[in-house]
Each structure stands twice: as C-alpha cells, then as structure tokens.
Design a protein around this motif. Structure first.
Motif, PDB file in Angstrom:
ATOM      1  N   ALA A   1     -37.346  11.423  72.587  1.00 42.75           N
ATOM      2  CA  ALA A   1     -37.400  12.348  71.456  1.00 42.75           C
ATOM      3  C   ALA A   1     -37.803  11.597  70.200  1.00 42.75           C
TER       4      ALA A   1
ATOM      5  N   ASN B   1     -36.079  19.954  71.251  1.00 44.94           N
ATOM      6  CA  ASN B   1     -34.667  19.580  71.178  1.00 44.94           C
ATOM      7  C   ASN B   1     -33.909  20.617  70.366  1.00 44.94           C
TER       8      ASN B   1
ATOM      9  N   SER C   1     -27.508  16.747  76.095  1.00 46.89           N
ATOM     10  CA  SER C   1     -28.369  17.445  75.143  1.00 46.89           C
ATOM     11  C   SER C   1     -29.181  18.499  75.869  1.00 46.89           C
TER      12      SER C   1
ATOM     13  N   SER D   1     -32.741  21.053  75.678  1.00 46.58           N
ATOM     14  CA  SER D   1     -34.052  21.304  75.072  1.00 46.58           C
ATOM     15  C   SER D   1     -34.646  22.584  75.649  1.00 46.58           C
TER      16      SER D   1
END
Length: 492
Positions: free
Chosen positions: A185, A245, A259, A261
């Motif tokens: 990222a 993201n 995380s 996305s």
C-alpha cells in the motif's frame, strides 16, 4: 473484549517481542527470496495523492459516530456501545466550540486513474465535505470536484484540472488474487505522505455482514494501514492496483494485523457508472435471507449449513415472479456456490439489472434451478450525482444540506396528511438546513409553493438551487406547519 471494524485508522503503538526459551529459531530467508518493491513504488508513487476534505458546520450522524472530533495526536477511545462498524474520517483539526461554526479538516489518500485528472478514493474520506483539496507528489495543490459518490460501495470519484497530462496507476484484476500473494500500500497514514507498507493477502471474498457494505466482498490483508491510508491503492507485485484500502479490524483503534480493501473490479464498475449516469445501480433479487442455522440443518436433514435461507420475498420482484418461496435455501447464484448467506448480496449487486440469472435452490429436500430476472435496487438516498457534492458550492438539493425519503401512509395518517402528500427529512447533512432549524423527521409539504408528493418531485423542484439561491419550504413538524426560508451562501 468488544471488537470493532473501523475505517482505516489507529493510534501508534510499540509492541515488544520477547524470545521464548526452548523454541528453536527459524532460518532467516535470504534477501534474494524476498520481493523488491522499489520499482513498484518509484513507478506508482507519483500517481498517489493526498486528499484533504474541509468541513464547516456540524457533520452528519454517520461521521460523528466515527469519533472524528478528536484532536491530532490523541487516540480515539474504544466505546463498547458504539456501532460495530465505524467510519474512518482522517485526521481532524481541533473543533471550534459551536457546532454550527466549527471548521475541521480530514485527511485521506487517493490515486489517479486517468491522465485527465480522475481520482479514486473512499466516499467516507470526502463525505459531506464543503471543499476537497488534492496534493500531488510534485507539491501541486489542486481543488477537486466530487464527480459522484456511492456510499454503499464506499467509492468517491474526484476530478482535478491540472492543465496537462497526469501520471496514472495501472488497474489490475482483483478476481485473480489468492491468499499468500504479496501486496503493498502507498498512502498518507497520520499525514505522512507516500508511506509504503507491505504484507500478504490473508483472504479473499471476505464479507463483513449486512451492517456495513453488505454488497462488498473485501480483500483481507495484513498490510499495515492506519489513519490517513483510507482511499489509497493496494498493489500487486506487477505494480497494478487490485484494491482500495478501506478498513481495519480492531478492538482498540490500533492496527492489529487485519486490514480490508475494496476489490478494484467493484470500484471500477462504480466509476464507470458514476461517469455515465451519476449514480451506481445494483441488481436486486428480491429476497431477504439469513444464515442456515444448525437447527435448520437438522430439520431439513442437510449435509451442512452452506447457502442462504429465504425468510421473505419482495412482492412483484424477480424472485417472486420466478417462484422462489420462503423456506427455500439458495445454494448457488449464477453458477457460484454460496458458502454463507453473506455471499449472496455482493453477487446480486454486481449483476446488471435486466439480466436473467440461474438460481439453484433446495426445497423439500430436492434441488431445482429457477431462472430469475434481476431488477434494480432503489438508489442510495445520500448518493451524490454528477452535478456535485459540496453543499456550499454546488447546485441541486445537496446545496440545501438535507436528504429526504418517501413518507409512508401510516405516518401521513398520524400527521393528518392526505395520501401522496409530502416527503420526510432523513438526514441533515450541511449547515444551510441545520442553521434554519430543520431536523430529521420534519415533513416537507411544499417547495417554493409547489406541492411535493415524492422524492422525485422534491429533486425536480430543487434541481436549479445554486449558490445565492433562497428556497421557501413548507415544513410540518408534529401538528404544526411553517414556511422556512433556506438561503445558500454564495461563497464570496
């Protein structure tokens, strides 16, 4: 401990790692075995931008729930009673005391998808902003127009006029991602522009449930993203963008290794529709489903709990016309097997309205396939069209700083109104309506002495509203009606 999904934000933390006695050390991979990301970064960093959204007046309820009123450097305390899904909203500046006069700024990330200045970011980064500023790697600062947004997919399309060709990213195919692949990222965590973080794909097709983006199957990674990363690109090893993201999973507000996305295929589908129609349409099957419980597995003598159990049918929908019934278990949609009920909405949402789709169901122990004509879901009430988004700078109903929705007949009876009379305010989204004293739940009966019976009529009556305009509304609150004038600032 209560856990939360949060829009990509977290407070910095240091975690010590202690050696464990008796555990044999693992060999360290050679440098040659690890990927080198420098080429990807050098090529793509110029196309990644810093997004600054500026606000005046009270924020929407959605953004207030995000805890966006903390000052820089402060952690956002976790509220056990807060909604499971909280909106990330960047790095706000200290608040002014008065909610009506307060000004604040939120920061996020984005990336340029075409050389003529189209930029992709998250809707929650710019939601209800009065002004959006974009900063490029060469330090140019440009004012961005919000071309359109889709809150359901959490996508916002911006446009800047840079007076020339801009660097762009390469768009990849998120459908080919597999767990274990390297990704990285680039974004602006905590305002530190062009920060690069890396990790692997932890899972694909991750559904977070109906409470937040039910139409999105997320890419789960262990790439560290924090406050300010939201809206930035996720790259594969070929240097192609495969995701945006968007969120982290945390019980503290800190990044904890998980995380999420938005797949780039979903985002680009939304971009194309925002460019051409000003809004995003999604397919509708016309069913309400729930997970297949253990009790249902026993009662129906099923092999497992895969699929989606139908608990309600929308009248006159494609599902109703095709013969789907309450109690059916949907096993597959358009040839794709359902492992859980949450798998269904993303598949249906991406289906073009009007398409005929095979739906495999289980009824009374027997499998059968029905052909269903997919219809279109109703548009998001708070979606922003091509005409613009900033209440103080653009025309239409958005300039008034309010959102309306249809008024049901029961409420009309309680208020003593006639059938087909009025629309109800569902959200106060800007300072114009707030300063006039309007509230969610107020009923609008007339706009400039024109009777209003539907959302479409309200939109038509306010489509020419622009900076400097004054609009007269007949508003009903409880048993009392009152004319209220709203004047849109001219920005001078």
């Amino acid at each position: 401990m209560n856990r939360s999904i949060l829009r990509a934000f977290a407070c910095s933390a240091l975690i010590g790692i202690a050696a464990i006695s008796g555990v044999q050390a693992q060999p360290v991979p050679s440098a040659a075995a690890l990927p080198d990301f420098t080429g990807i970064v050098e090529k793509n960093a110029p196309a990644v931008v810093h997004v600054e959204a500026r606000y005046t007046g009270g924020t929407s309820r959605k953004n207030q729930a995000a805890g966006d009123q903390a000052t820089p450097g402060q952690g956002i305390p976790d509220d056990p009673q807060a909604d499971l899904f909280r909106r990330f909203f960047g790095m706000p500046l200290p608040m002014m005391p008065s909610p009506q006069d307060q000004k604040h700024t939120s920061l996020g990330s984005g990336f340029i998808i075409s050389s003529d200045g189209y930029i992709l970011t998250n809707n929650h980064v710019v939601d209800h902003a009065d002004k959006v500023i974009v900063r490029l790697q060469d330090h140019r600062t440009l004012t961005a127009k919000v071309v359109g947004t889709d809150p359901t997919y959490d996508i916002a399309l911006l446009k800047v006029d840079a007076g020339g060709s801009l660097p762009t990213v390469s768009i990849g195919d998120s459908r080919g991602l597999k767990p274990g692949q390297w990704v990285l990222a680039i974004g602006s965590p905590f305002g530190f522009d062009y920060t690069v973080t890396q990790g692997i794909v932890s899972a694909v097709g991750r559904n977070l449930g109906e409470r937040d983006q039910a139409y999105t199957s997320f890419i789960q990674t262990d790439v560290p993203i924090n406050r300010g990363n939201s809206g930035g690109p996720l790259f594969n090893l070929q240097g192609q963008v495969v995701g945006i993201n968007s969120q982290i999973y945390s019980n503290t507000g800190d990044y904890l290794g998980v995380s999420f996305s938005i797949p780039i295929d979903v985002a680009m589908n939304a971009v194309q529709q925002l460019k051409t129609k000003g809004y995003v349409s999604r397919g509708m099957l016309g069913v309400t489903v729930q997970p297949v419980s253990d009790d249902m597995v026993k009662a129906f003598k099923l092999d497992n709990g895969a699929g989606a159990a139908v608990v309600d049918i929308t009248p006159a929908s494609g599902a109703a016309k095709a013969g789907i019934q309450v109690g059916d278990i949907i096993l597959s949609y358009n040839g794709q097997a359902l492992q859980q009920s949450a798998d269904l909405p993303p598949l249906v949402g991406m289906t073009k309205p009007g398409s005929k789709v095979p739906v495999e169901i289980l009824r009374n122990g027997r499998k059968q396939t029905l052909e269903v004509t997919i219809t279109e879901t109703s548009r998001d009430q708070n979606a922003v069209s091509k005409s613009g988004a900033a209440p103080s700078a653009h025309g239409g109903a958005a300039a008034l700083g309010l959102t309306v929705q249809p008024l049901d007949n029961d409420t009309r009876k309680q208020l003593g109104l006639n059938p087909g009379q009025g629309v109800v305010i569902s959200d106060i989204s800007g300072p114009v309506a707030a300063q006039a004293g309007l509230q969610a739940g107020d009923v609008i009966l007339m706009v400039n002495q024109q009777k209003i019976a539907s959302v479409a009529e309200f939109q038509a009556a306010t489509k020419d509203v622009k900076a400097g305009s004054t609009v007269l509304l007949l508003v009903r609150r409880g048993e009392q009606s009152q004319f209220i004038g709203l004047t849109v600032p001219d920005g001078k």
